[in-house]
Design a protein around this motif. Structure first.
Motif, mmCIF file in Angstrom:
data_model
loop_
_atom_site.group_PDB
_atom_site.id
_atom_site.type_symbol
_atom_site.label_atom_id
_atom_site.label_comp_id
_atom_site.label_asym_id
_atom_site.label_seq_id
_atom_site.Cartn_x
_atom_site.Cartn_y
_atom_site.Cartn_z
ATOM 1 N N ARG A 70 0.832 -1.205 0.000
ATOM 2 C CA ARG A 70 0.000 0.000 0.000
ATOM 3 C C ARG A 70 0.865 1.253 0.000
ATOM 4 N N ASP A 71 1.925 1.244 0.818
ATOM 5 C CA ASP A 71 2.795 2.417 0.896
ATOM 6 C C ASP A 71 3.515 2.692 -0.426
ATOM 7 N N GLU A 72 3.864 1.633 -1.138
ATOM 8 C CA GLU A 72 4.631 1.775 -2.374
ATOM 9 C C GLU A 72 3.758 1.861 -3.622
ATOM 10 N N GLY A 73 2.456 1.602 -3.479
ATOM 11 C CA GLY A 73 1.576 1.621 -4.644
ATOM 12 C C GLY A 73 1.656 0.374 -5.486
ATOM 13 N N TRP A 74 2.090 -0.749 -4.886
ATOM 14 C CA TRP A 74 2.166 -2.021 -5.589
ATOM 15 C C TRP A 74 0.867 -2.787 -5.413
ATOM 16 N N ILE A 75 0.558 -3.703 -6.316
ATOM 17 C CA ILE A 75 -0.602 -4.560 -6.166
ATOM 18 C C ILE A 75 -0.185 -6.022 -6.312
ATOM 19 N N PHE A 76 -1.052 -6.913 -5.844
ATOM 20 C CA PHE A 76 -0.812 -8.350 -5.907
ATOM 21 C C PHE A 76 -1.770 -8.987 -6.900
ATOM 22 N N MET A 77 -1.401 -10.146 -7.408
ATOM 23 C CA MET A 77 -2.272 -10.906 -8.294
ATOM 24 C C MET A 77 -3.193 -11.845 -7.510
ATOM 25 N N GLY A 78 -2.950 -11.999 -6.244
ATOM 26 C CA GLY A 78 -3.756 -12.876 -5.395
ATOM 27 C C GLY A 78 -3.474 -12.558 -3.944
ATOM 28 N N PRO A 79 -4.037 -13.328 -3.028
ATOM 29 C CA PRO A 79 -3.822 -13.075 -1.604
ATOM 30 C C PRO A 79 -2.364 -13.315 -1.212
ATOM 31 N N VAL A 80 -1.921 -12.603 -0.180
ATOM 32 C CA VAL A 80 -0.564 -12.772 0.318
ATOM 33 C C VAL A 80 -0.484 -14.039 1.158
ATOM 34 N N GLN A 81 0.543 -14.837 0.907
ATOM 35 C CA GLN A 81 0.764 -16.060 1.672
ATOM 36 C C GLN A 81 2.231 -16.155 2.066
ATOM 37 N N VAL A 82 2.464 -16.532 3.321
ATOM 38 C CA VAL A 82 3.822 -16.748 3.809
ATOM 39 C C VAL A 82 3.891 -18.144 4.416
ATOM 40 N N GLU A 83 4.827 -18.938 3.956
ATOM 41 C CA GLU A 83 5.025 -20.284 4.487
ATOM 42 C C GLU A 83 6.407 -20.367 5.117
ATOM 43 N N LEU A 84 6.466 -20.853 6.356
ATOM 44 C CA LEU A 84 7.734 -21.035 7.062
ATOM 45 C C LEU A 84 8.124 -22.507 7.008
ATOM 46 N N GLU A 85 9.356 -22.773 6.588
ATOM 47 C CA GLU A 85 9.819 -24.144 6.450
ATOM 48 C C GLU A 85 11.211 -24.288 7.044
ATOM 49 N N ALA A 86 11.516 -25.496 7.512
ATOM 50 C CA ALA A 86 12.852 -25.793 8.031
ATOM 51 C C ALA A 86 13.736 -26.305 6.895
ATOM 52 N N ASP A 87 14.980 -25.837 6.882
ATOM 53 C CA ASP A 87 15.966 -26.305 5.905
ATOM 54 C C ASP A 87 17.222 -26.722 6.672
ATOM 55 N N PRO A 88 17.465 -28.031 6.789
ATOM 56 C CA PRO A 88 18.605 -28.510 7.586
ATOM 57 C C PRO A 88 19.965 -28.066 7.058
ATOM 58 N N VAL A 89 20.003 -27.585 5.820
ATOM 59 C CA VAL A 89 21.276 -27.127 5.249
ATOM 60 C C VAL A 89 21.685 -25.765 5.818
ATOM 61 N N LEU A 90 20.694 -24.981 6.259
ATOM 62 C CA LEU A 90 20.974 -23.622 6.731
ATOM 63 C C LEU A 90 21.568 -23.628 8.132
ATOM 64 N N ARG A 91 22.450 -22.677 8.379
ATOM 65 C CA ARG A 91 23.006 -22.495 9.706
ATOM 66 C C ARG A 91 22.124 -21.523 10.483
ATOM 67 N N GLY A 92 22.250 -21.541 11.806
ATOM 68 C CA GLY A 92 21.455 -20.643 12.626
ATOM 69 C C GLY A 92 21.634 -19.191 12.224
ATOM 70 N N GLY A 93 20.523 -18.471 12.149
ATOM 71 C CA GLY A 93 20.567 -17.062 11.778
ATOM 72 C C GLY A 93 20.426 -16.794 10.295
#
Length: 201
Positions: free
Chosen positions: A72-95
């Motif tokens: 809204r602040d930037e004047g951008w629009i989406f093509m559908g609803p916003v979705q955020v999925e959190l997943e674990a990735d064992p390859v990643l280090r903490g942080g």
């Protein structure tokens, strides 16, 4: 950018990364409007994801809200609803964080609310509330608008507008309604002064 806290990831860090991905994904829609990604896959180290186990639902909701605020602040629009999925990735280090972003259309109907300020709010698989309360999805500083005035929710292949017992009422195309299935081009008024327009697709 939020800084790492005790080797882990802070929510603000994820929010900033999503905002960056939105900016990097910018494209131009058919009507010339700036369109950005709306579906985000956030991968964290297993230990970092575990820290959010008890608040994961609230966290994803707040991240979606933050993405909508940025758009809204930037004047951008989406093509559908916003979705955020959190997943674990064992390859990643903490942080560490990786964010995949893409544009994704809604599974059901798609609609956009156009506010008098020029802002656009994309409707999706969530209930959008309108009123004076800061907790509402769309807030109006207008004494003619009730604290919790009306809401819009997905229904079937479209959207239902419902007046929530407001003092000054809700009208669609100058007709007062208690509930109304929105159609392309509908003009919505909350009270006597605050106007919006609904566009489908």
């Amino acid at each position: 950018m939020g800084r790492f806290f005790r080797g882990g990831v802070r929510p603000v860090e994820i929010g900033h990364r999503i905002a960056r991905e939105m900016s990097d994904s910018r494209s131009v829609g058919v009507k010339g409007q700036p369109v950005v990604a709306n579906h985000f896959s956030v991968k964290l180290a297993p230990a970092d994801l575990d820290r959010f186990t008890d608040v994961q639902e609230s966290l994803t909701r707040e991240l979606c809200d933050a993405a909508r605020d940025t758009a809204r602040d930037e004047g951008w629009i989406f093509m559908g609803p916003v979705q955020v999925e959190l997943e674990a990735d064992p390859v990643l280090r903490g942080g560490a964080i990786t964010v995949g972003a893409r544009m994704k259309e809604a599974d059901g109907g798609v609609g956009v609310l156009y506010l008098a300020t020029g802002q656009q709010v994309v409707l999706g698989e969530y209930v959008l509330t309108m009123g004076r309360l800061p907790e509402c999805t769309v807030t109006f500083d207008d004494p003619n608008v009730s604290r919790e005035h009306a809401d819009i929710r997905p229904g079937g292949d479209g959207f239902l507008l419902t007046d929530r017992g407001s003092t000054n009422g809700t009208t669609v195309n100058d007709v007062r309604i208690s509930q109304h299935r929105l159609a392309d081009g509908d003009r919505i008024a909350l009270g006597a002064t605050t106007g919006l327009e609904f566009r489908a697709g």
